[in-house]
Design a protein around this motif. Structure first.
Motif, PDB file in Angstrom:
ATOM      1  N   MET A 228       0.815  -1.194   0.000  1.00 15.43           N
ATOM      2  CA  MET A 228       0.000   0.000   0.000  1.00 15.43           C
ATOM      3  C   MET A 228       0.860   1.260   0.000  1.00 15.43           C
ATOM      4  N   ARG A 229       2.037   1.173   0.564  1.00 13.15           N
ATOM      5  CA  ARG A 229       2.910   2.351   0.630  1.00 13.15           C
ATOM      6  C   ARG A 229       3.541   2.695  -0.699  1.00 13.15           C
ATOM      7  N   ASP A 230       3.704   1.697  -1.555  1.00  9.45           N
ATOM      8  CA  ASP A 230       4.413   1.848  -2.821  1.00  9.45           C
ATOM      9  C   ASP A 230       3.420   2.178  -3.935  1.00  9.45           C
ATOM     10  N   ALA A 231       3.396   3.444  -4.334  1.00  7.06           N
ATOM     11  CA  ALA A 231       2.429   3.898  -5.340  1.00  7.06           C
ATOM     12  C   ALA A 231       2.594   3.141  -6.657  1.00  7.06           C
ATOM     13  N   ALA A 232       3.824   2.852  -7.043  1.00  6.86           N
ATOM     14  CA  ALA A 232       4.056   2.126  -8.297  1.00  6.86           C
ATOM     15  C   ALA A 232       3.499   0.704  -8.226  1.00  6.86           C
ATOM     16  N   ALA A 233       3.641   0.055  -7.085  1.00  7.79           N
ATOM     17  CA  ALA A 233       3.112  -1.303  -6.916  1.00  7.79           C
ATOM     18  C   ALA A 233       1.587  -1.297  -6.934  1.00  7.79           C
ATOM     19  N   VAL A 234       0.994  -0.292  -6.318  1.00 11.53           N
ATOM     20  CA  VAL A 234      -0.470  -0.178  -6.338  1.00 11.53           C
ATOM     21  C   VAL A 234      -0.942   0.045  -7.769  1.00 11.53           C
ATOM     22  N   GLN A 235      -0.264   0.932  -8.495  1.00 12.01           N
ATOM     23  CA  GLN A 235      -0.636   1.199  -9.888  1.00 12.01           C
ATOM     24  C   GLN A 235      -0.516  -0.071 -10.726  1.00 12.01           C
ATOM     25  N   ALA A 236       0.541  -0.841 -10.510  1.00 13.91           N
ATOM     26  CA  ALA A 236       0.724  -2.093 -11.248  1.00 13.91           C
ATOM     27  C   ALA A 236      -0.407  -3.078 -10.953  1.00 13.91           C
ATOM     28  N   ALA A 237      -0.833  -3.144  -9.701  1.00 17.09           N
ATOM     29  CA  ALA A 237      -1.938  -4.037  -9.331  1.00 17.09           C
ATOM     30  C   ALA A 237      -3.238  -3.597  -9.986  1.00 17.09           C
ATOM     31  N   VAL A 238      -3.481  -2.307 -10.007  1.00 17.08           N
ATOM     32  CA  VAL A 238      -4.693  -1.778 -10.655  1.00 17.08           C
ATOM     33  C   VAL A 238      -4.641  -2.041 -12.159  1.00 17.08           C
ATOM     34  N   ASP A 239      -3.496  -1.796 -12.776  1.00 14.68           N
ATOM     35  CA  ASP A 239      -3.349  -2.063 -14.214  1.00 14.68           C
ATOM     36  C   ASP A 239      -3.595  -3.536 -14.525  1.00 14.68           C
ATOM     37  N   GLN A 240      -3.082  -4.423 -13.679  1.00 14.25           N
ATOM     38  CA  GLN A 240      -3.286  -5.857 -13.876  1.00 14.25           C
ATOM     39  C   GLN A 240      -4.761  -6.225 -13.727  1.00 14.25           C
ATOM     40  N   ALA A 241      -5.425  -5.633 -12.750  1.00 10.20           N
ATOM     41  CA  ALA A 241      -6.860  -5.897 -12.564  1.00 10.20           C
ATOM     42  C   ALA A 241      -7.657  -5.451 -13.789  1.00 10.20           C
TER      43      ALA A 241
ATOM     44  N   ASN B 220      -2.381   3.850   6.536  1.00  7.05           N
ATOM     45  CA  ASN B 220      -3.755   4.307   6.727  1.00  7.05           C
ATOM     46  C   ASN B 220      -4.149   5.473   5.826  1.00  7.05           C
ATOM     47  N   VAL B 221      -3.194   6.322   5.483  1.00  8.34           N
ATOM     48  CA  VAL B 221      -3.512   7.497   4.661  1.00  8.34           C
ATOM     49  C   VAL B 221      -2.941   7.343   3.250  1.00  8.34           C
ATOM     50  N   LYS B 222      -1.639   7.165   3.162  1.00  6.71           N
ATOM     51  CA  LYS B 222      -1.016   7.102   1.840  1.00  6.71           C
ATOM     52  C   LYS B 222      -1.479   5.891   1.042  1.00  6.71           C
ATOM     53  N   GLY B 223      -1.660   4.761   1.695  1.00 10.94           N
ATOM     54  CA  GLY B 223      -2.101   3.568   0.978  1.00 10.94           C
ATOM     55  C   GLY B 223      -3.447   3.763   0.309  1.00 10.94           C
ATOM     56  N   VAL B 224      -4.386   4.340   1.031  1.00  7.71           N
ATOM     57  CA  VAL B 224      -5.709   4.603   0.471  1.00  7.71           C
ATOM     58  C   VAL B 224      -5.606   5.653  -0.629  1.00  7.71           C
ATOM     59  N   THR B 225      -4.791   6.669  -0.412  1.00  2.26           N
ATOM     60  CA  THR B 225      -4.604   7.717  -1.418  1.00  2.26           C
ATOM     61  C   THR B 225      -4.007   7.133  -2.698  1.00  2.26           C
ATOM     62  N   HIS B 226      -2.972   6.316  -2.570  1.00  2.00           N
ATOM     63  CA  HIS B 226      -2.355   5.703  -3.755  1.00  2.00           C
ATOM     64  C   HIS B 226      -3.369   4.865  -4.528  1.00  2.00           C
ATOM     65  N   THR B 227      -4.198   4.138  -3.809  1.00  2.00           N
ATOM     66  CA  THR B 227      -5.191   3.295  -4.472  1.00  2.00           C
ATOM     67  C   THR B 227      -6.205   4.136  -5.234  1.00  2.00           C
ATOM     68  N   CYS B 228      -6.694   5.186  -4.607  1.00  2.88           N
ATOM     69  CA  CYS B 228      -7.650   6.072  -5.287  1.00  2.88           C
ATOM     70  C   CYS B 228      -7.001   6.753  -6.492  1.00  2.88           C
ATOM     71  N   GLU B 229      -5.760   7.202  -6.333  1.00  4.78           N
ATOM     72  CA  GLU B 229      -5.055   7.848  -7.450  1.00  4.78           C
ATOM     73  C   GLU B 229      -4.899   6.901  -8.637  1.00  4.78           C
ATOM     74  N   ALA B 230      -4.740   5.623  -8.370  1.00  2.00           N
ATOM     75  CA  ALA B 230      -4.584   4.648  -9.445  1.00  2.00           C
ATOM     76  C   ALA B 230      -5.900   4.323 -10.133  1.00  2.00           C
ATOM     77  N   VAL B 231      -6.997   4.338  -9.389  1.00  2.52           N
ATOM     78  CA  VAL B 231      -8.291   3.914  -9.924  1.00  2.52           C
ATOM     79  C   VAL B 231      -9.096   5.066 -10.530  1.00  2.52           C
ATOM     80  N   VAL B 232      -9.017   6.242  -9.959  1.00  6.40           N
ATOM     81  CA  VAL B 232      -9.858   7.365 -10.396  1.00  6.40           C
ATOM     82  C   VAL B 232      -9.712   7.690 -11.888  1.00  6.40           C
ATOM     83  N   PRO B 233      -8.512   7.760 -12.460  1.00  8.22           N
ATOM     84  CA  PRO B 233      -8.435   8.067 -13.898  1.00  8.22           C
ATOM     85  C   PRO B 233      -9.202   7.067 -14.762  1.00  8.22           C
ATOM     86  N   HIS B 234      -9.147   5.795 -14.401  1.00  6.03           N
ATOM     87  CA  HIS B 234      -9.893   4.755 -15.126  1.00  6.03           C
ATOM     88  C   HIS B 234     -11.399   5.004 -15.013  1.00  6.03           C
TER      89      HIS B 234
END
Length: 92
Positions: A1-14, A51-65
């Motif tokens: 959750m802390r790693d924005a690039a890893a979250v983005q990769a997971a969202v892209d894979q999904a 608690n904060v950055k992890g949720v933020t990274h996830t939203c940042e990855a999903v919102v553009p889609h």
């Protein structure tokens, strides 16, 4: 959750696997056990990163889609209780 690039990769894979993301349920939370005044600065950094950055990274990855599709819902939920206390309040 802390790693924005890893979250983005997971969202892209999904998206690649499922075709789209219709709903994001963002729920992440950690707490450091012990008395409030005894929690070390590095432990607070961990709490904020998850608690904060992890949720933020996830939203940042999903919102553009979702915006590109003009469709989607996000629910951010944070429920946390200290495992040794009846309340999550540090003075409780």
């Amino acid at each position: 959750m802390r790693d924005a690039a890893a979250v983005q990769a997971a969202v892209d894979q999904a998206i690649a696997t499922l075709g789209q993301i219709d709903f994001l349920f963002a729920n992440a939370g950690v707490i450091e056990p012990g008395a409030f005044e005894d929690i070390a600065p590095d432990d607070w950094t961990n709490v904020l990163d998850v608690n904060v950055k992890g949720v933020t990274h996830t939203c940042e990855a999903v919102v553009p889609h979702m915006r590109a599709r003009r469709r989607g819902r996000i629910l951010i939920c944070h429920v946390q209780r200290h495992p040794r206390r009846r309340t999550s309040c540090p003075t409780g």
